[in-house]
Write a protein that holds these residues in place. Sequence first.
Motif, PDB file in Angstrom:
ATOM      1  N   ARG A   1       5.912  13.874  10.370  1.00  0.00           N
ATOM      2  CA  ARG A   1       5.733  13.995   8.921  1.00  0.00           C
ATOM      3  C   ARG A   1       6.201  12.754   8.165  1.00  0.00           C
ATOM      4  O   ARG A   1       5.651  12.415   7.129  1.00  0.00           O
ATOM      5  CB  ARG A   1       6.530  15.192   8.389  1.00  0.00           C
ATOM      6  CG  ARG A   1       5.963  16.544   8.757  1.00  0.00           C
ATOM      7  CD  ARG A   1       6.787  17.626   8.081  1.00  0.00           C
ATOM      8  NE  ARG A   1       6.441  18.954   8.522  1.00  0.00           N
ATOM      9  CZ  ARG A   1       7.039  20.056   8.082  1.00  0.00           C
ATOM     10  NH1 ARG A   1       8.012  19.965   7.201  1.00  0.00           N
ATOM     11  NH2 ARG A   1       6.661  21.234   8.528  1.00  0.00           N
ATOM     12  N   VAL A   2       7.243  12.106   8.666  1.00  0.00           N
ATOM     13  CA  VAL A   2       7.914  11.082   7.880  1.00  0.00           C
ATOM     14  C   VAL A   2       7.006   9.906   7.547  1.00  0.00           C
ATOM     15  O   VAL A   2       7.156   9.274   6.505  1.00  0.00           O
ATOM     16  CB  VAL A   2       9.192  10.603   8.601  1.00  0.00           C
ATOM     17  CG1 VAL A   2       8.871   9.694   9.763  1.00  0.00           C
ATOM     18  CG2 VAL A   2      10.134   9.912   7.638  1.00  0.00           C
TER      19      VAL A   2
ATOM     20  N   GLY B   1      -0.443   8.250   3.516  1.00  0.00           N
ATOM     21  CA  GLY B   1      -0.255   8.565   2.110  1.00  0.00           C
ATOM     22  C   GLY B   1       1.184   8.736   1.682  1.00  0.00           C
ATOM     23  O   GLY B   1       1.469   8.826   0.490  1.00  0.00           O
ATOM     24  N   THR B   2       2.124   8.757   2.633  1.00  0.00           N
ATOM     25  CA  THR B   2       3.523   8.895   2.288  1.00  0.00           C
ATOM     26  C   THR B   2       4.124   7.517   1.988  1.00  0.00           C
ATOM     27  O   THR B   2       3.554   6.478   2.301  1.00  0.00           O
ATOM     28  CB  THR B   2       4.325   9.548   3.428  1.00  0.00           C
ATOM     29  OG1 THR B   2       4.256   8.706   4.590  1.00  0.00           O
ATOM     30  CG2 THR B   2       3.768  10.912   3.765  1.00  0.00           C
ATOM     31  N   GLU B   3       5.297   7.534   1.379  1.00  0.00           N
ATOM     32  CA  GLU B   3       5.957   6.292   0.975  1.00  0.00           C
ATOM     33  C   GLU B   3       6.279   5.384   2.140  1.00  0.00           C
ATOM     34  O   GLU B   3       6.334   4.159   2.006  1.00  0.00           O
ATOM     35  CB  GLU B   3       7.238   6.644   0.207  1.00  0.00           C
ATOM     36  CG  GLU B   3       7.957   5.469  -0.417  1.00  0.00           C
ATOM     37  CD  GLU B   3       9.157   5.906  -1.250  1.00  0.00           C
ATOM     38  OE1 GLU B   3       9.974   5.033  -1.594  1.00  0.00           O
ATOM     39  OE2 GLU B   3       9.268   7.109  -1.542  1.00  0.00           O
ATOM     40  N   LEU B   4       6.473   5.977   3.324  1.00  0.00           N
ATOM     41  CA  LEU B   4       6.882   5.191   4.488  1.00  0.00           C
ATOM     42  C   LEU B   4       5.722   4.868   5.433  1.00  0.00           C
ATOM     43  O   LEU B   4       5.950   4.324   6.512  1.00  0.00           O
ATOM     44  CB  LEU B   4       7.970   5.939   5.267  1.00  0.00           C
ATOM     45  CG  LEU B   4       9.325   6.054   4.579  1.00  0.00           C
ATOM     46  CD1 LEU B   4      10.256   6.941   5.395  1.00  0.00           C
ATOM     47  CD2 LEU B   4       9.954   4.688   4.387  1.00  0.00           C
TER      48      LEU B   4
END
Length: 324
Positions: A303-304, A308-311
């Motif tokens: 998930r991390v 599309g996530t910040e990371l």
Amino acid sequence: MGMKIEQLRSFEAVARIGSFTRAAEELFLAQPSLSRQIAALEDEAGTPLLHRAPAGVTLTPAGEVLLPIARRMLADASAAREQLDELAGLRRGSVRLGAPPTLCVSLVADVLAAYRAAHPDIELHITEGGSRSLVQAMDEGALDLALVVTRGAGAMAPGTELVPLLSEELVVISSAARGSAGEGLLPARRGVTLAQLATMPQVAFNRSYDLRVATDAAFASAGLTPTIAVEGAEMDAVLRFVERGIGVAVVPAMVVIDRPGLRSMRLLRPQLSRTVNLARRTGVGPSAAAAAMQDVIFEMVARVAAPGTELADRVDVAPRGERD
């Protein structure tokens, strides 16, 4: 050998505490009973295991050899009890997880929250420390699993398996507070070179941190001397000092998530990164509770850095096949 678990438990307690009296109190034993158990163990070993002196109890050479073996045997006995208890489901048991402070303030917090929600009856025990000390603790049976950081390949100790989870960039952070002394420390550009970083006042970690070792090595390799504003801080203090504008710091990218008081910038030329691994003992099957913890860790890692996530552009997740 006919060594009994009770004898080994008594020996481990005396060796760790350095006192028969306090070890007896911890184990809820009468001191004569404890002394008899140690004497029986020494008879079985055929040699003294402990030096008794007015100043305290220390290990003999034979005791030094036996202690890590005793800890592994005690851990295996505990794991066997837990697995029998858990045959009816994850309604009891415990997991002992180790991780460096830089992971405890990021990935580990999410892992524990998810695990606790799924398995509220399992006791969780966390140990913070450097990666090598955590692997040693696991080898001695004091931990079930550990998250450790490496910058190379291969096991850190015999009997230890490292499962790559992700590769994470190191970034430079400064205060995001308007008008703070640290707001203008990072330039308005895409990234900061190591040479530019060396001229900025830095909040430096304690030298025991793997992260401090890596950054010191990078500066030394480039022939640079960093400008140190504050040295010797622990993880929480470093973040607080940077938020207050005392200086900048080099931290893993995951640390910055959900911290509006900080802004980050990529470190360029060279770009530094670290690999986060799951460490586990080879030849020893995990308890049901520890196996469930592994599954949660794998899930949270996926998930991390999801698209599309910040990371997404600063963390590379290892292919699932490397974890099986």
